[in-house]
Design an enzyme around this catalytic site. Structure first.
Site, PDB file in Angstrom:
ATOM      1  N   GLU A 119      24.408  39.901  36.061  1.00 22.85           N
ATOM      2  CA  GLU A 119      24.187  39.277  34.386  1.00 22.85           C
ATOM      3  C   GLU A 119      25.173  38.133  35.048  1.00 22.85           C
ATOM      4  O   GLU A 119      25.816  38.139  35.781  1.00 22.85           O
ATOM      5  CB  GLU A 119      25.312  40.023  33.773  1.00 22.85           C
ATOM      6  CG  GLU A 119      24.122  41.207  33.548  1.00 22.85           C
ATOM      7  CD  GLU A 119      24.724  42.221  32.314  1.00 22.85           C
ATOM      8  OE1 GLU A 119      24.154  42.641  31.643  1.00 22.85           O
ATOM      9  OE2 GLU A 119      26.012  42.433  32.282  1.00 22.85           O
ATOM     10  N   CYS A 132      30.064  31.802  33.943  1.00 23.63           N
ATOM     11  CA  CYS A 132      30.531  32.688  34.952  1.00 23.63           C
ATOM     12  C   CYS A 132      30.046  33.540  35.613  1.00 23.63           C
ATOM     13  O   CYS A 132      28.446  33.781  35.421  1.00 23.63           O
ATOM     14  CB  CYS A 132      31.958  34.468  33.967  1.00 23.63           C
ATOM     15  SG  CYS A 132      32.383  35.570  34.316  1.00 23.63           S
ATOM     16  N   CYS A 139      30.567  46.765  42.150  1.00 20.64           N
ATOM     17  CA  CYS A 139      31.454  46.640  42.611  1.00 20.64           C
ATOM     18  C   CYS A 139      32.158  47.815  43.126  1.00 20.64           C
ATOM     19  O   CYS A 139      31.920  48.695  42.521  1.00 20.64           O
ATOM     20  CB  CYS A 139      32.883  46.090  41.203  1.00 20.64           C
ATOM     21  SG  CYS A 139      34.446  45.722  41.748  1.00 20.64           S
ATOM     22  N   CYS A 143      38.426  49.859  38.784  1.00 19.51           N
ATOM     23  CA  CYS A 143      39.342  49.715  37.517  1.00 19.51           C
ATOM     24  C   CYS A 143      38.922  50.478  36.598  1.00 19.51           C
ATOM     25  O   CYS A 143      37.343  50.442  36.422  1.00 19.51           O
ATOM     26  CB  CYS A 143      39.248  48.366  37.614  1.00 19.51           C
ATOM     27  SG  CYS A 143      40.234  47.972  39.064  1.00 19.51           S
ATOM     28  N   CYS A 146      37.117  48.880  33.665  1.00 17.88           N
ATOM     29  CA  CYS A 146      36.017  47.887  34.099  1.00 17.88           C
ATOM     30  C   CYS A 146      34.257  48.556  33.833  1.00 17.88           C
ATOM     31  O   CYS A 146      34.291  49.918  34.522  1.00 17.88           O
ATOM     32  CB  CYS A 146      36.715  47.059  35.139  1.00 17.88           C
ATOM     33  SG  CYS A 146      35.553  46.182  35.482  1.00 17.88           S
ATOM     34  N   CYS A 376      34.429  39.528  28.792  1.00 21.59           N
ATOM     35  CA  CYS A 376      35.305  40.296  30.099  1.00 21.59           C
ATOM     36  C   CYS A 376      35.145  41.450  30.610  1.00 21.59           C
ATOM     37  O   CYS A 376      35.224  42.341  29.608  1.00 21.59           O
ATOM     38  CB  CYS A 376      36.749  40.387  30.707  1.00 21.59           C
ATOM     39  SG  CYS A 376      36.586  37.753  30.141  1.00 21.59           S
TER      40      CYS A 376
HETATM   41  N1  SAH Z   1      36.790  41.535  40.282  1.00 21.62           N
HETATM   42  C1  SAH Z   1      37.141  40.054  39.840  1.00 21.62           C
HETATM   43  C2  SAH Z   1      36.095  39.517  39.441  1.00 21.62           C
HETATM   44  C3  SAH Z   1      35.469  39.906  38.311  1.00 21.62           C
HETATM   45  S1  SAH Z   1      36.493  40.733  36.614  1.00 21.62           S
HETATM   46  C4  SAH Z   1      38.841  40.587  39.553  1.00 21.62           C
HETATM   47  O1  SAH Z   1      38.445  42.612  38.793  1.00 21.62           O
HETATM   48  O2  SAH Z   1      39.479  39.784  39.180  1.00 21.62           O
HETATM   49  C5  SAH Z   1      36.678  39.948  35.338  1.00 21.62           C
HETATM   50  C6  SAH Z   1      38.156  39.417  34.617  1.00 21.62           C
HETATM   51  O3  SAH Z   1      37.572  40.842  33.476  1.00 21.62           O
HETATM   52  C7  SAH Z   1      39.351  40.529  35.241  1.00 21.62           C
HETATM   53  O4  SAH Z   1      41.024  40.108  35.262  1.00 21.62           O
HETATM   54  C8  SAH Z   1      39.252  42.245  34.831  1.00 21.62           C
HETATM   55  O5  SAH Z   1      40.554  43.181  35.095  1.00 21.62           O
HETATM   56  C9  SAH Z   1      38.823  41.870  33.335  1.00 21.62           C
HETATM   57  N2  SAH Z   1      38.205  42.628  33.431  1.00 21.62           N
HETATM   58  C10 SAH Z   1      37.317  43.728  33.081  1.00 21.62           C
HETATM   59  N3  SAH Z   1      37.249  44.752  32.565  1.00 21.62           N
HETATM   60  C11 SAH Z   1      37.596  44.728  31.352  1.00 21.62           C
HETATM   61  C12 SAH Z   1      37.675  44.871  29.869  1.00 21.62           C
HETATM   62  N4  SAH Z   1      36.334  46.232  29.462  1.00 21.62           N
HETATM   63  N5  SAH Z   1      38.531  44.241  28.848  1.00 21.62           N
HETATM   64  C13 SAH Z   1      38.471  42.575  29.548  1.00 21.62           C
HETATM   65  N6  SAH Z   1      38.919  42.049  30.341  1.00 21.62           N
HETATM   66  C14 SAH Z   1      38.026  43.247  31.695  1.00 21.62           C
HETATM   67 FE1  SF4 Z   2      35.508  45.020  40.013  1.00 23.74          FE
HETATM   68 FE2  SF4 Z   2      35.842  45.272  37.691  1.00 23.74          FE
HETATM   69 FE3  SF4 Z   2      37.993  45.930  39.575  1.00 23.74          FE
HETATM   70 FE4  SF4 Z   2      36.905  43.763  39.042  1.00 23.74          FE
HETATM   71  S1  SF4 Z   2      37.812  44.453  37.280  1.00 23.74           S
HETATM   72  S2  SF4 Z   2      37.703  44.929  41.079  1.00 23.74           S
HETATM   73  S3  SF4 Z   2      34.960  43.734  38.085  1.00 23.74           S
HETATM   74  S4  SF4 Z   2      36.176  47.113  38.613  1.00 23.74           S
END
Ligand code: SAH
Ligand code: SF4
Length: 397
Positions: A119, A132, A139, A143, A146, A376
């Site tokens: 996406e 973006c 991934c 996390c 996420c 995000c």
């Molecule tokens: N993997 C990288 C970049 C992609 S995620 C990283 O983790 O930085 C991009 C941003 O979105 C990151 O700061 C991540 O922590 C945040 N993010 C992920 N899931 C989210 C959610 N459900 N709500 C808000 N921000 C989120």
């Molecule tokens: Fe991967 Fe989501 Fe963690 Fe970014 S926030 S490193 S996309 S699992």
């Protein structure tokens, strides 16, 4: 809640039939010159031809070799036969009521013949337009807040697929120079897409080489020409690659911090067990080029009752002491099945106020495109979800 304005259905498919010709997009200049040699371009001409083709692809947005009128007809025919300048195929396009656009893209078949989906999101604002982009399908990290992290299937995107997202976005925004020249409403800068963030699916520092090649192409002055100051790479904290990223990729840096103690961060970003906060912040302090003009951004997702207390805010100020930094507070974007909730607005305001008083600009990121799951951390390609659940069913059976 914003309403969904427009959703184009996945069926019948909107994407073109498979194009198995290798794409010239995403090759470095040296690779492009080398590949021209393989189709018989004499060595003496290679550099010139490479520069012409580069200009057509990245400056003018050509989608076929037939357009390249300053290249001999015979070479154009060979090129058209052997190579493509293919973009990813668009499966669906959605537009949020706030103008955010999200595309579900289908990639060309990989070496196993699989066509993965990713996406991409475009967020227009008054003074800028941010794209973006994704760096991986899914991934490998997990996390807990996420959505992407729950996706089972993962592979790195190629440089072609990373650059392809930016090319496709420029097609969709109709912002190639010849289109902008005839557009009476064109912005003065001549572009809608002014910033790129590597904040879509995937961990960019686990796909270092392809991300580097792609960002070199996107910022190349004879092509898309987007300054690296306008590109931000977001990482969950792959410490050994951070300084190298500053030296070799040279974009802005954003760190997904999200917790102020190792105990909390271990739960939110499990990679913290490998690279704890102190090591992460030491790498940020040493990030090449970090200065007041080019501050490191710390992303902090606001999770109700988890990391949003006054004590957390005070600890955060202490952690960042003396560092040229800004904090981006991200209201948590929910997704189906998550156990987290977004902090209340007054709690977020108190948190931001503590940071602001300590001298850290801490804008609260307005959630954009939530109605189309484009915000995000909400990105996850449907086909992957289906496949993952099918795999689980098959495993149970
Ligand atoms: N993997 C990288 C970049 C992609 S995620 C990283 O983790 O930085 C991009 C941003 O979105 C990151 O700061 C991540 O922590 C945040 N993010 C992920 N899931 C989210 C959610 N459900 N709500 C808000 N921000 C989120
Ligand atoms: Fe991967 Fe989501 Fe963690 Fe970014 S926030 S490193 S996309 S699992």
């Amino acid at each position: 809640m914003a309403t969904l304005l427009q959703t184009k259905p996945a069926a019948p498919p909107m994407y073109l039939p498979n194009d198995l010709r290798p794409s010239l997009m995403g090759l470095s200049r040296a690779e492009l010159a080398e590949i021209l040699g393989r189709v018989g371009v004499p060595e003496k001409q290679r550099r010139m031809r490479m520069r012409q083709i580069w200009h057509w692809i990245y400056h003018r947005g050509a989608i076929s070799f037939a357009e390249m009128t300053d290249i001999s007809q015979s070479l154009r025919v060979v090129l058209e036969d052997v190579f493509s300048i293919g973009r990813p195929d668009v499966v669906t396009e959605q537009k949020s009521s706030d103008g955010t656009r999200k595309w579900l893209l289908k990639l060309a078949p990989d070496e196993r013949g699989q066509r993965h989906e990713i996406e991409m999101v475009y967020i227009p604002e008054e003074d800028r337009g941010t794209l973006c982009i994704s760096s991986q399908v899914g991934c490998t990290l997990t996390c807990t807040f996420c959505h992407t992290g729950t996706q089972k299937l993962v592979r790195n995107l190629t440089a072609n697929e990373i650059v392809g997202q930016v090319m496709l976005a420029r097609d969709k925004l109709e912002e190639w120079p010849h289109q902008m020249e005839t557009n009476p409403d064109a912005p003065e800068s001549g572009r809608y897409l002014t910033n790129v963030v590597l904040m879509g699916m995937g961990e960019p520092l686990y796909n270092f080489d392809n991300v580097k090649t792609a960002m070199d192409i996107v910022s190349d002055g004879e092509g898309i020409s987007l300054s690296k100051r306008r590109i931000t790479l977001s990482t969950s904290g792959v410490v050994p690659e951070i300084i190298r990223a500053g030296e070799e990729i040279g974009t802005g840096l954003a760190i997904s911090l999200h917790g102020t103690t190792d105990e909390i961060r271990n739960k939110l970003v499990p990679l913290n067990k490998k690279y704890p906060i102190a090591e992460l912040l030491a790498a940020c302090r040493a990030y090449p080029g970090a200065s007041n003009a080019k501050r490191v951004t710390f992303e902090y997702v606001m999770l109700k009752g988890v990391n949003d207390s006054v004590a957390d805010a005070k600890r955060l100020v202490k952690l960042l002491e003396g560092m040229p930094a800004k904090v981006n507070l991200i209201p948590f974007n929910p997704w189906p099945g998550t156990k987290y909730e977004c902090s209340d607005w007054d709690v977020i305001e108190v948190f931001a106020e503590i940071l602001n008083k300590a001298g850290y600009a801490s804008p609260v990121r307005t959630p954009r495109g939530r109605d189309i799951m484009a915000a995000c951390g909400q990105l996850k390609s449907e086909s992957q979800k289906i496949r993952a659940s099918e795999l689980a069913k098959a495993a149970n059976a």
